[in-house]
Write a protein that holds these residues in place. Structure first.
Motif, PDB file in Angstrom:
ATOM      1  N   ASN A 274       0.101  11.173   4.001  1.00 40.36           N
ATOM      2  CA  ASN A 274       1.646  10.766   4.498  1.00 40.36           C
ATOM      3  C   ASN A 274       1.697   9.563   5.431  1.00 40.36           C
ATOM      4  OD1 ASN A 274       4.160  12.267   6.198  1.00 40.36           O
ATOM      5  ND2 ASN A 274       4.275  11.053   4.618  1.00 40.36           N
ATOM      6  N   VAL A 275       0.862   8.894   5.591  1.00 37.54           N
ATOM      7  CA  VAL A 275       0.754   7.610   6.458  1.00 37.54           C
ATOM      8  C   VAL A 275       1.416   6.439   5.561  1.00 37.54           C
ATOM      9  CG1 VAL A 275      -0.599   5.923   7.602  1.00 37.54           C
ATOM     10  CG2 VAL A 275      -1.313   8.136   7.623  1.00 37.54           C
ATOM     11  N   ASP A 276       2.482   5.641   6.053  1.00 36.23           N
ATOM     12  CA  ASP A 276       2.720   4.455   5.181  1.00 36.23           C
ATOM     13  C   ASP A 276       1.723   3.801   4.491  1.00 36.23           C
ATOM     14  OD1 ASP A 276       4.862   2.956   4.779  1.00 36.23           O
ATOM     15  OD2 ASP A 276       4.355   1.266   6.157  1.00 36.23           O
ATOM     16  N   PHE A 277       2.208   3.824   2.960  1.00 32.27           N
ATOM     17  CA  PHE A 277       0.939   3.359   2.111  1.00 32.27           C
ATOM     18  C   PHE A 277       0.462   1.845   2.682  1.00 32.27           C
ATOM     19  CE2 PHE A 277      -0.721   1.226  -1.790  1.00 32.27           C
ATOM     20  CZ  PHE A 277      -1.308   2.262  -2.150  1.00 32.27           C
ATOM     21  N   PRO A 278       1.247   1.161   2.822  1.00 31.51           N
ATOM     22  CA  PRO A 278       0.494  -0.616   3.188  1.00 31.51           C
ATOM     23  C   PRO A 278      -0.453  -0.293   4.406  1.00 31.51           C
ATOM     24  CG  PRO A 278       2.764  -0.607   2.729  1.00 31.51           C
ATOM     25  CD  PRO A 278       2.796   0.852   2.925  1.00 31.51           C
ATOM     26  N   TYR A 279       0.006   0.440   5.307  1.00 35.64           N
ATOM     27  CA  TYR A 279      -0.902   0.758   6.531  1.00 35.64           C
ATOM     28  C   TYR A 279      -2.025   1.326   6.212  1.00 35.64           C
ATOM     29  CZ  TYR A 279      -2.482   2.287  11.062  1.00 35.64           C
ATOM     30  OH  TYR A 279      -3.210   2.648  11.948  1.00 35.64           O
ATOM     31  N   LYS A 293      -6.689  -2.922  -6.638  1.00 34.38           N
ATOM     32  CA  LYS A 293      -5.802  -4.127  -6.474  1.00 34.38           C
ATOM     33  C   LYS A 293      -5.262  -4.348  -5.251  1.00 34.38           C
ATOM     34  CE  LYS A 293      -1.543  -2.027  -8.313  1.00 34.38           C
ATOM     35  NZ  LYS A 293      -0.132  -2.182  -9.195  1.00 34.38           N
ATOM     36  N   TYR A 294      -5.071  -3.160  -4.388  1.00 33.84           N
ATOM     37  CA  TYR A 294      -4.423  -3.224  -3.000  1.00 33.84           C
ATOM     38  C   TYR A 294      -5.249  -3.992  -1.813  1.00 33.84           C
ATOM     39  CZ  TYR A 294      -0.947  -0.240  -5.322  1.00 33.84           C
ATOM     40  OH  TYR A 294       0.079   0.161  -6.134  1.00 33.84           O
ATOM     41  N   THR A 295      -5.597  -5.348  -2.234  1.00 35.19           N
ATOM     42  CA  THR A 295      -6.247  -6.082  -1.101  1.00 35.19           C
ATOM     43  C   THR A 295      -5.408  -6.553   0.051  1.00 35.19           C
ATOM     44  OG1 THR A 295      -5.708  -8.224  -2.360  1.00 35.19           O
ATOM     45  CG2 THR A 295      -7.650  -7.082  -3.028  1.00 35.19           C
ATOM     46  N   ASN A 296      -5.884  -6.755   0.980  1.00 34.30           N
ATOM     47  CA  ASN A 296      -5.114  -7.390   2.045  1.00 34.30           C
ATOM     48  C   ASN A 296      -3.972  -8.359   1.625  1.00 34.30           C
ATOM     49  OD1 ASN A 296      -6.831  -5.779   3.660  1.00 34.30           O
ATOM     50  ND2 ASN A 296      -7.973  -7.606   4.732  1.00 34.30           N
ATOM     51  N   LYS A 297      -4.418  -9.483   0.912  1.00 34.29           N
ATOM     52  CA  LYS A 297      -3.474 -10.344   0.345  1.00 34.29           C
ATOM     53  C   LYS A 297      -2.338  -9.658  -0.328  1.00 34.29           C
ATOM     54  CE  LYS A 297      -3.242 -14.574  -2.353  1.00 34.29           C
ATOM     55  NZ  LYS A 297      -3.968 -15.757  -3.240  1.00 34.29           N
ATOM     56  N   LYS A 298      -2.683  -8.808  -1.273  1.00 32.27           N
ATOM     57  CA  LYS A 298      -1.592  -7.929  -2.002  1.00 32.27           C
ATOM     58  C   LYS A 298      -0.755  -7.310  -1.148  1.00 32.27           C
ATOM     59  CE  LYS A 298       0.233  -5.499  -5.559  1.00 32.27           C
ATOM     60  NZ  LYS A 298       1.152  -6.046  -6.527  1.00 32.27           N
ATOM     61  N   ILE A 299      -1.309  -6.524  -0.191  1.00 27.45           N
ATOM     62  CA  ILE A 299      -0.520  -5.907   0.792  1.00 27.45           C
ATOM     63  C   ILE A 299       0.473  -6.816   1.530  1.00 27.45           C
ATOM     64  CG2 ILE A 299      -0.517  -4.561   3.008  1.00 27.45           C
ATOM     65  CD1 ILE A 299      -1.108  -2.851   0.296  1.00 27.45           C
ATOM     66  N   ASP A 300      -0.031  -7.903   2.116  1.00 26.55           N
ATOM     67  CA  ASP A 300       0.681  -8.862   2.987  1.00 26.55           C
ATOM     68  C   ASP A 300       1.906  -9.520   1.930  1.00 26.55           C
ATOM     69  OD1 ASP A 300      -0.902  -8.361   5.230  1.00 26.55           O
ATOM     70  OD2 ASP A 300      -2.094 -10.295   4.752  1.00 26.55           O
ATOM     71  N   ASN A 301       1.620  -9.826   0.681  1.00 32.63           N
ATOM     72  CA  ASN A 301       2.370 -10.421   0.077  1.00 32.63           C
ATOM     73  C   ASN A 301       3.650  -9.418  -0.752  1.00 32.63           C
ATOM     74  OD1 ASN A 301       1.353 -12.813   0.482  1.00 32.63           O
ATOM     75  ND2 ASN A 301       0.011 -12.756  -1.328  1.00 32.63           N
ATOM     76  N   MET A 302       3.449  -8.161  -0.459  1.00 30.91           N
ATOM     77  CA  MET A 302       4.379  -7.192  -1.099  1.00 30.91           C
ATOM     78  C   MET A 302       5.934  -7.410  -0.387  1.00 30.91           C
ATOM     79  SD  MET A 302       2.109  -3.870  -1.781  1.00 30.91           S
ATOM     80  CE  MET A 302       2.928  -3.086  -2.974  1.00 30.91           C
ATOM     81  N   ALA A 303       6.950  -6.998  -0.882  1.00 29.29           N
ATOM     82  CA  ALA A 303       8.244  -7.156  -0.221  1.00 29.29           C
ATOM     83  C   ALA A 303       8.525  -5.793   0.667  1.00 29.29           C
ATOM     84  CB  ALA A 303       9.156  -7.177  -1.304  1.00 29.29           C
ATOM     85  N   TYR A 304       9.069  -5.974   1.646  1.00 27.64           N
ATOM     86  CA  TYR A 304       9.299  -4.919   2.727  1.00 27.64           C
ATOM     87  C   TYR A 304      10.749  -4.728   3.023  1.00 27.64           C
ATOM     88  CZ  TYR A 304       4.069  -4.432   3.169  1.00 27.64           C
ATOM     89  OH  TYR A 304       2.926  -4.358   2.472  1.00 27.64           O
ATOM     90  N   SER A 305      11.127  -3.538   3.278  1.00 22.97           N
ATOM     91  CA  SER A 305      12.544  -3.432   3.676  1.00 22.97           C
ATOM     92  C   SER A 305      12.949  -4.004   4.873  1.00 22.97           C
ATOM     93  CB  SER A 305      12.675  -1.911   3.666  1.00 22.97           C
ATOM     94  OG  SER A 305      12.166  -1.235   4.819  1.00 22.97           O
ATOM     95  N   CYS A 306      14.189  -3.776   5.317  1.00 21.17           N
ATOM     96  CA  CYS A 306      14.598  -4.344   6.668  1.00 21.17           C
ATOM     97  C   CYS A 306      14.168  -3.373   7.711  1.00 21.17           C
ATOM     98  CB  CYS A 306      15.907  -4.593   6.707  1.00 21.17           C
ATOM     99  SG  CYS A 306      17.032  -3.039   6.525  1.00 21.17           S
ATOM    100  N   SER A 307      14.491  -3.635   8.858  1.00 17.97           N
ATOM    101  CA  SER A 307      14.063  -2.500   9.991  1.00 17.97           C
ATOM    102  C   SER A 307      15.286  -2.194  10.711  1.00 17.97           C
ATOM    103  CB  SER A 307      12.903  -3.306  10.856  1.00 17.97           C
ATOM    104  OG  SER A 307      12.667  -2.371  11.965  1.00 17.97           O
ATOM    105  N   CYS A 308      15.071  -1.834  11.938  1.00 20.71           N
ATOM    106  CA  CYS A 308      16.294  -1.369  12.624  1.00 20.71           C
ATOM    107  C   CYS A 308      16.104  -1.557  14.036  1.00 20.71           C
ATOM    108  CB  CYS A 308      16.727   0.246  12.392  1.00 20.71           C
ATOM    109  SG  CYS A 308      16.728   0.652  10.658  1.00 20.71           S
ATOM    110  N   PHE A 309      17.121  -1.870  14.685  1.00 22.64           N
ATOM    111  CA  PHE A 309      17.037  -2.118  16.120  1.00 22.64           C
ATOM    112  C   PHE A 309      18.005  -0.908  16.786  1.00 22.64           C
ATOM    113  CE2 PHE A 309      19.720  -3.490  20.130  1.00 22.64           C
ATOM    114  CZ  PHE A 309      18.672  -3.735  20.996  1.00 22.64           C
ATOM    115  N   VAL A 310      17.706   0.176  17.434  1.00 27.33           N
ATOM    116  CA  VAL A 310      18.446   1.322  17.739  1.00 27.33           C
ATOM    117  C   VAL A 310      18.514   1.598  19.056  1.00 27.33           C
ATOM    118  CG1 VAL A 310      18.723   3.677  17.340  1.00 27.33           C
ATOM    119  CG2 VAL A 310      17.327   2.378  15.431  1.00 27.33           C
ATOM    120  N   LEU A 311      19.908   1.946  19.573  1.00 30.52           N
ATOM    121  CA  LEU A 311      19.909   2.012  21.249  1.00 30.52           C
ATOM    122  C   LEU A 311      20.448   3.646  21.102  1.00 30.52           C
ATOM    123  CD1 LEU A 311      22.296  -0.876  22.322  1.00 30.52           C
ATOM    124  CD2 LEU A 311      19.771  -0.460  22.731  1.00 30.52           C
TER     125      LEU A 311
END
Length: 496
Positions: A274-279, A293-311
């Motif tokens: 259940n760990v984040d798949f790319p990690y 196929k999930y080489t370091n290069k492949k993982i780095d080049n995949m598209a990632y969602s935005c993140s959050c700044f939370v207070l």
């Protein structure tokens, strides 16, 4: 009885573990933290209680199903109540919109805008509901192993009926003309970390799900779900080992034989991760040859969602009552979204979300005080990474000033008695979210369904994945569905 290891006690791992334990397996969860939940966690201090990550309960039947699967009454574990109004949407120079799942009230709200838009809005709901049923039956509830699971006449026909090639905003614009209504149906794609101007039009199912099935609140906040599922797992005889970070998924001759914790190998007949798949690819399977196929290069080049700044703000004052869930739109919403996904800059005039859980649950704050959760979508770390203490403080001040300008919290700075903050860096460090991307891999067409990491790992036997970067995708109920698919795949291999 076979021994199964689940890596990570996030909601996906907990859900998978409960199902397996109920099915007669001997299951142990290994979790790096001292508590369950992953991003579905909790901050408690000074009488205030905050959910760390998710806050909105949608698709309540999926939450309830895991308890019903174990012949338990969900109300004994996760008591829910409906949130009304569902949410309020605020625009700087225009009248706010208040949304409800009550059809009569919804139609009244729409007719105040225009009868034409009311008709278009209802047509939109009808159309997207049909598409939702197709997606649910053809894709969301099915996993994929090989090409023929996806490239077959039935799936191709279903895919064509989904009309996924338009972006969400353009699709919505065909039905309604009022810009506020368009934004009200488009912004929810940010719930799964993708732009409404780029994300497939299918993701407009999110506002439809809110409107048709309602938004709910669970007593104690979302963290109640994590603790309740962990409790159920233990009642079934399962074991959770806390403070046990997994160092490696042990693979020998394309077969997963266990995990490594504290430099010690622990054997298992199968592993659900259940760990984040790319990690997991980069850090838990260090030998690239074992990842296909999930080489370091492949993982780095995949598209990632935005993140959050939370207070997370504890306030020693009660403020005028409004909705529990509130969205404040930037003046230029398109520019705001482009800053997140294209420019990779911190939004100058950001849209933001205020969550006021103590309006529903007085136990979450001391008497006559209030717990306030403030979320601002920001770029993930590969696009913007300068989260120094100085930058965090500067952006915090910008958001506080916006709150003072645009909300009922005009004097908020004088009444903050508790404060905490999460940045993309903290999501990365605390939860192993790759690039700090809160919602995992971006659900583009090329990273959805068959093209998203599969629940059964192709390159090593006895290894299965669930979570927001795995099929079917992000969002608590969808991650719970991901766990269900991972379990089904495991059982299919074990009990053909």
């Amino acid at each position: 009885m076979k021994n199964i290891i689940v890596v990570g006690a996030g909601i996906g791992g907990l859900t998978a573990a409960v199902r397996l334990q109920k099915l007669g397996y001997n299951v142990t969860i290994y979790e790096k933290e001292a508590t369950p939940g992953g991003k579905m966690n909790q901050i408690k201090s000074g009488g205030f209680t905050f959910d760390v990550g998710p806050t909105i309960v949608m698709m309540p039947d999926i939450y309830r199903e895991i308890f019903e699967f174990c012949d338990r009454n969900p109300d004994d574990y996760i008591p829910m109540q409906k949130v009304e109004p569902m949410l309020d949407l605020f625009f700087r120079d225009e009248e706010k919109l208040s949304f409800t799942s009550d059809l009569v009230q919804l139609v009244k709200t729409l007719e105040k805008i225009s009868e034409e838009d009311a008709q278009g809005y209802l047509q939109f709901l009808t159309d997207i509901y049909k598409r939702y049923l197709i997606a649910k039956n053809a894709f969301l509830t099915k996993s994929f192993r090989g090409p023929l699971d996806f490239y077959n006449p039935k799936s191709i026909y279903a895919g064509l009926k989904l009309k996924t090639f338009n972006d969400a905003y353009s699709s919505i614009s065909k039905y309604v003309k009022d810009e506020r209504l368009r934004k009200s149906l488009a912004f929810q794609t940010l719930y799964i970390g993708i732009s409404p101007y780029q994300g497939p039009s299918l993701y407009t199912i999110i506002p439809m799900i809110e409107l048709l099935y309602g938004v709910h609140y669970i007593k104690g906040g979302m963290y109640t779900v994590a603790t309740a599922v962990a409790k159920l797992f233990k009642e079934l005889g399962g074991e959770i080992v806390y403070n046990a970070p997994v160092e490696e998924l042990v693979i020998e001759n394309r077969k997963t034989t266990g995990i490594k914790v504290n430099n010690t190998v622990i054997n298992a007949d199968a592993v659900i991760c259940n760990v984040d798949f790319p990690y997991a690819m980069r850090e838990l399977i260090p030998d690239e040859k074992q990842r296909g196929k999930y080489t370091n290069k492949k993982i780095d080049n995949m598209a990632y969602s935005c993140s959050c700044f939370v207070l997370y703000l504890g306030l020693d004052k009660k403020y005028p009552t409004s909705s529990v869930h509130n969205i404040y739109f930037a003046d230029d919403f398109k520019l705001n979204v482009d800053e997140l996904f294209e420019k990779g800059t911190l939004p100058e005039d950001p849209s933001f979300y205020l969550y006021r859980p103590s309006l529903m649950d007085a136990d979450l704050a001391p008497d006559n005080q209030e717990a306030l959760y403030v979320l601002v979508p920001v770029p993930e770390l590969s696009k913007f990474s300068d989260w120094s203490d100085e930058m965090q403080h500067q952006y915090r001040n910008k958001i506080i000033d916006l709150i003072k300008q645009r909300t009922v919290f005009k004097d908020i700075e004088e009444h903050i008695v508790f404060e905490d903050c999460y940045t993309p860096k903290k999501f990365k460090d605390n939860f192993n979210a790759f690039n700090g991307a809160t919602f995992g891999l971006k659900p583009t067409l090329s990273q959805s369904n068959y093209y998203r990491p599969h629940n059964k790992f192709k390159y090593a036997e006895n290894l299965y994945f669930c979570g927001s970067s795995t099929h079917p995708g992000a969002g608590v109920p969808i991650v719970m569905q991901s766990a269900k698919l991972a379990v089904e795949e495991l059982v299919k291999d074990d009990r053909p």
